[in-house]
Design an enzyme around this catalytic site. Structure first.
Site, mmCIF file in Angstrom:
data_model
loop_
_atom_site.group_PDB
_atom_site.id
_atom_site.type_symbol
_atom_site.label_atom_id
_atom_site.label_comp_id
_atom_site.label_asym_id
_atom_site.label_seq_id
_atom_site.Cartn_x
_atom_site.Cartn_y
_atom_site.Cartn_z
ATOM 1 N N ARG A 89 0.818 -1.209 0.000
ATOM 2 C CA ARG A 89 0.000 0.000 0.000
ATOM 3 C C ARG A 89 0.853 1.261 0.000
ATOM 4 O O ARG A 89 0.300 2.369 -0.005
ATOM 5 C CB ARG A 89 -0.868 0.037 1.252
ATOM 6 C CG ARG A 89 -2.271 -0.516 1.062
ATOM 7 C CD ARG A 89 -2.935 -0.529 2.420
ATOM 8 N NE ARG A 89 -4.339 -0.262 2.346
ATOM 9 C CZ ARG A 89 -5.275 -1.226 2.354
ATOM 10 N NH1 ARG A 89 -4.950 -2.495 2.395
ATOM 11 N NH2 ARG A 89 -6.546 -0.899 2.331
ATOM 12 N N ARG A 145 -9.883 7.132 4.332
ATOM 13 C CA ARG A 145 -9.201 6.018 3.663
ATOM 14 C C ARG A 145 -9.005 6.302 2.177
ATOM 15 O O ARG A 145 -7.975 5.950 1.603
ATOM 16 C CB ARG A 145 -9.990 4.719 3.859
ATOM 17 C CG ARG A 145 -9.785 4.141 5.258
ATOM 18 C CD ARG A 145 -10.923 3.259 5.684
ATOM 19 N NE ARG A 145 -11.083 2.091 4.847
ATOM 20 C CZ ARG A 145 -12.249 1.465 4.649
ATOM 21 N NH1 ARG A 145 -13.350 1.923 5.225
ATOM 22 N NH2 ARG A 145 -12.298 0.411 3.896
#
Ligand code: ADP
Length: 190
Positions: A89, A145
């Site tokens: 990520r 997010r």
């Protein structure tokens, strides 16, 4: 060995499609999100730390998640390959994965970018929150997010393009078509 990175924003369908790929190709699945949620459920020390970040919509520190990934990877014996879901990520995580696989004489076969428009992501995550009660699927945390995705995660698209591993997948519309497109992309690198 088939090492697939399934990539995409929160709500892009990584988990759903990973399950289908696992069934079809008989490879192992690592979902860092699932690993962390299991730790939280079991009330472990790691779970307590993870919860703090997840509830804030933030990523865990790279060193921590990289260690978790390495030990999960080592737990697979005689594996035909792995689908990495939710990892990497960040760019340091992608570099760590490259190194980890190289140490085992392997490499990432392909990175599949499940592309979904932002409004559709919001809709899916809000629905998932209502259905599953996942604590981070509320509007405020979802926005954080998605922001984290844009700033820290999406630069991996260019990183994997430079590695020559990137493949675009249209991640919305007919579910079976998405799987067909994914399988076509995997068969290209098999
Ligand atoms: P989603 O793709 O819907 O955001 P995940 O289940 O993959 O959900 O991850 C949930 C949360 O777990 C993330 O928002 C983050 O806090 C944490 N997490 C998962 N994978 C990683 C990672 N590779 N690095 C840092 N944090 C992670």
């Amino acid at each position: 060995m088939l090492n697939i990175v399934i990539f995409g924003a929160p709500g892009s369908g990584k988990g759903t499609q990973s399950e289908r790929i696992v069934n079809k190709y008989g490879i192992n699945h690592i979902s860092t999100g699932d690993v962390l949620r299991a730790e939280i459920k079991n009330g472990t020390e790691l779970g307590k730390v993870a919860k703090g970040y997840i509830d804030q919509g933030q990523l865990l520190p790279d060193e921590l998640i990289i260690d978790i990934l390495a030990s999960t990877l080592d737990s697979f014996k005689a594996s035909k390959g792995v689908i990495f879901d939710g990892f990497p990520r960040t760019i340091p995580q992608a570099e760590a994965l490259k190194k980890m696989l190289a140490e085992r004489g392997q490499e990432v076969s392909t990175m599949l970018d499940l592309n979904v428009p932002e409004e559709e992501l919001m809709r899916r995550l809000i629905n998932r929150g209502l259905e599953s009660g996942r604590a981070d699927d509320n509007e405020e945390t979802i926005k954080k997010r998605l922001n984290v995705y844009h700033t820290q995660t999406s630069p991996l698209i260019d990183w994997y393009k430079k590695e020559g591993k990137y493949q675009y997948i249209k991640g919305y519309g007919d579910m079976d078509q998405i799987l067909t497109d994914i399988c076509e992309a995997i068969d290209k690198v098999k």
